[in-house]
Design an enzyme around this catalytic site. Sequence first.
Site, PDB file in Angstrom:
ATOM      1  N   GLU A 176       0.874  -1.657  -0.056  1.00  0.00           N
ATOM      2  CA  GLU A 176      -0.307   0.084  -0.241  1.00  0.00           C
ATOM      3  C   GLU A 176       0.717   1.589  -0.028  1.00  0.00           C
ATOM      4  OE1 GLU A 176      -2.864  -0.085   3.463  1.00  0.00           O
ATOM      5  OE2 GLU A 176      -3.570   2.381   2.569  1.00  0.00           O
ATOM      6  N   LYS A 218      -2.710  -2.184  -3.351  1.00  0.00           N
ATOM      7  CA  LYS A 218      -4.075  -1.164  -2.618  1.00  0.00           C
ATOM      8  C   LYS A 218      -3.804   0.409  -2.896  1.00  0.00           C
ATOM      9  CE  LYS A 218      -6.420  -0.313   1.979  1.00  0.00           C
ATOM     10  NZ  LYS A 218      -6.917  -1.016   2.941  1.00  0.00           N
TER      11      LYS A 218
HETATM   12  P1  13P Z   1      -9.558   4.325   4.564  1.00  0.00           P
HETATM   13  O1  13P Z   1     -10.341   4.176   3.260  1.00  0.00           O
HETATM   14  O2  13P Z   1      -9.965   4.911   5.608  1.00  0.00           O
HETATM   15  O3  13P Z   1      -8.188   4.820   3.913  1.00  0.00           O
HETATM   16  O4  13P Z   1      -8.351   2.791   5.447  1.00  0.00           O
HETATM   17  C1  13P Z   1      -8.284   1.806   4.600  1.00  0.00           C
HETATM   18  C2  13P Z   1      -6.557   1.714   4.659  1.00  0.00           C
HETATM   19  O5  13P Z   1      -6.596   0.489   5.106  1.00  0.00           O
HETATM   20  C3  13P Z   1      -5.519   2.584   5.560  1.00  0.00           C
HETATM   21  O6  13P Z   1      -4.269   2.098   5.238  1.00  0.00           O
END
Ligand code: 13P
Length: 342
Positions: A176, A218
């Site tokens: 991510e 992600k």
């Molecule tokens: P949000 O959808 O609130 O951004 O959170 C997702 C997430 O895992 C952020 O690391």
Amino acid sequence: MNDEELAAIVQRMTSGCKGILAIDESIATCNSRFAALGIAPSVAMRRAYRDLLVTAPGLHDHIAAVILSDETIGQATADGLPFAEALASRDIVAGIKVDIGLTPFAADGELVTQGLDGLAARLAAYRLQGAQFAKWRAVLCIDDALPTRACIAANAHALARFAALCQEAGVVPVVEPEILMVGDHSLLVCAAVTEHVLRLVFEQLVEQRVSLEAIILKIAMVLPGEDCPQQATPALVAESTLRSLRRAVPAAVGAVAFLSGGQSPLAATERLAAMHDGARPRPWPLTFSFGRALQAPALAHWRGRHDHAASAQAILVHRAACNGAARAGAYNAAIEHDRNPS
Ligand code: 13P
């Protein structure tokens, strides 16, 4: 576990029209969201809240996987069933956030993510607790001079080391690199930064021999900064996001999941729906992995009240159903309204 087995877990988590529920907020973040609603910031309240989310009736119809945190994976439902087991019993894949947060990268305000030390041992322990995937979040900000190439490279290197260690441990990595919505930058700037960041991340993933089929990428959607006077329609967000992804993400990647990043729940759903509207080329399963955009309405309704738990669960499942409909290309105002239990 070999790469094919890991890729099969990716498929279980992302194929079809279900999504991923992120409930991996740190204790501090969860407490601050509680504080804004007057909910006591205690272990007991955090457990009760996560219990409500994990055991929501019908959740498994729309959610294929849930991301837990270190505190939560050690907790159990009111009946004493560990959360990871409660999820597995409903065919929901349990996972865990394994980074330990952000630290300043240098003097210019950028951040790098920590948590590689001892990660192999932690992954092995989490796997014994039922985690089949793990998440690592890097955070990048857009400003006139940011993000710097040095900061992107440092975060890309850490993301790839995390991913390689996960696959070695038999755990699917959720990679991510989040680009924040904060700022007044344009959609075009966000698209250019997103592509640049993704190219450096994939360079590292390939160099560190990460199996691309066995990861989930992600990311944030490509959006104008929240203070940009020129906001974008869902169709334009969808077109820009998919174009950037096609330019920078190899088709071999197992799946792409979007975080919500501070978008309103409705905006996040509408933009996800636009990405699945029509024949836009999408070489990967394109799913949602929202935290706030799934949880916020349920949390605001619950407010720590036991007698609100069942209705809060219905609100959560409704948002999950709307996002599932968005993935199916079937989201519209009637679905949003008809199923709304609040
Ligand atoms: P949000 O959808 O609130 O951004 O959170 C997702 C997430 O895992 C952020 O690391």
